[in-house]
Design a protein around this motif. Structure first.
Motif, PDB file in Angstrom:
ATOM      1  N   GLN A  36       0.831  -1.206   0.000  1.00 42.52           N
ATOM      2  CA  GLN A  36       0.000   0.000   0.000  1.00 42.52           C
ATOM      3  C   GLN A  36       0.868   1.260   0.000  1.00 42.52           C
ATOM      4  O   GLN A  36       0.507   2.267  -0.595  1.00 42.52           O
ATOM      5  N   GLN A  37       2.026   1.165   0.647  1.00 44.46           N
ATOM      6  CA  GLN A  37       2.932   2.308   0.663  1.00 44.46           C
ATOM      7  C   GLN A  37       3.508   2.545  -0.733  1.00 44.46           C
ATOM      8  O   GLN A  37       3.650   3.684  -1.166  1.00 44.46           O
ATOM      9  N   ILE A  38       3.815   1.472  -1.445  1.00 37.77           N
ATOM     10  CA  ILE A  38       4.294   1.604  -2.827  1.00 37.77           C
ATOM     11  C   ILE A  38       3.214   2.283  -3.667  1.00 37.77           C
ATOM     12  O   ILE A  38       3.505   3.173  -4.469  1.00 37.77           O
ATOM     13  N   GLN A  39       1.950   1.892  -3.467  1.00 38.81           N
ATOM     14  CA  GLN A  39       0.843   2.530  -4.188  1.00 38.81           C
ATOM     15  C   GLN A  39       0.821   4.030  -3.927  1.00 38.81           C
ATOM     16  O   GLN A  39       0.643   4.826  -4.849  1.00 38.81           O
ATOM     17  N   LYS A  40       1.002   4.408  -2.686  1.00 38.49           N
ATOM     18  CA  LYS A  40       0.968   5.828  -2.319  1.00 38.49           C
ATOM     19  C   LYS A  40       2.147   6.578  -2.918  1.00 38.49           C
ATOM     20  O   LYS A  40       2.001   7.714  -3.367  1.00 38.49           O
ATOM     21  N   TYR A  41       3.324   5.947  -2.945  1.00 34.60           N
ATOM     22  CA  TYR A  41       4.479   6.591  -3.565  1.00 34.60           C
ATOM     23  C   TYR A  41       4.244   6.778  -5.061  1.00 34.60           C
ATOM     24  O   TYR A  41       4.501   7.836  -5.618  1.00 34.60           O
ATOM     25  N   GLU A  42       3.751   5.725  -5.722  1.00 34.83           N
ATOM     26  CA  GLU A  42       3.558   5.775  -7.164  1.00 34.83           C
ATOM     27  C   GLU A  42       2.499   6.795  -7.576  1.00 34.83           C
ATOM     28  O   GLU A  42       2.587   7.382  -8.645  1.00 34.83           O
ATOM     29  N   SER A  43       1.511   6.997  -6.748  1.00 42.20           N
ATOM     30  CA  SER A  43       0.463   7.971  -7.070  1.00 42.20           C
ATOM     31  C   SER A  43       0.860   9.390  -6.693  1.00 42.20           C
ATOM     32  O   SER A  43       0.194  10.343  -7.075  1.00 42.20           O
ATOM     33  N   GLY A  44       1.928   9.523  -5.921  1.00 45.04           N
ATOM     34  CA  GLY A  44       2.349  10.838  -5.452  1.00 45.04           C
ATOM     35  C   GLY A  44       1.614  11.283  -4.211  1.00 45.04           C
ATOM     36  O   GLY A  44       1.796  12.406  -3.740  1.00 45.04           O
TER      37      GLY A  44
END
Length: 118
Positions: A36-44
């Motif tokens: 989920q953290q990777i998702q947040k990083y990728e979305s900005g």
């Protein structure tokens, strides 16, 4: 509202992850965080700390500078250049293109050039 640099870095993380054929879960596992953290990083949505960016760069086999390629200027809100390679369709097209045997790939390339000139 996400800063343009955070959005750009996130897109570059996603781009490199896709190019390596990794899932968000695989990248998360390699860096010791939740997907989920990777998702947040990728979305900005979340900024990537310097230490975390270092870990992600190592997991993706790139330098830290990779994530900032394509940014122009040094103003407070730099302009992000158009990056077609960051689009999933473009990445899949390139993967598929290079899966074609070389002789046919060159013929396809010639055809694409003719069609684009029309």
């Amino acid at each position: 509202m996400a800063h343009s640099v955070d959005l750009h870095v996130g897109k570059r993380i996603r781009h490199r992850r896709w190019m390596m054929g990794l899932t968000q879960s695989q990248l998360a596992e390699a860096t010791g965080i939740k997907f989920q953290q990777i998702q947040k990083y990728e979305s900005g949505a979340n900024r990537v700390s310097a230490s975390r960016l270092w870990e992600i760069a190592g997991a993706l086999g790139v330098t830290i500078g990779f994530f900032f390629e394509g940014l122009e200027g040094e103003s407070e809100s730099p302009r992000v250049t158009t990056d077609f390679a960051g689009e999933r369709e473009a990445i899949e097209l390139v993967r598929t293109y290079y899966a074609i045997p070389e002789a046919q790939r060159l013929r396809l390339f010639d055809l694409a050039q003719v069609l684009s000139a029309a």
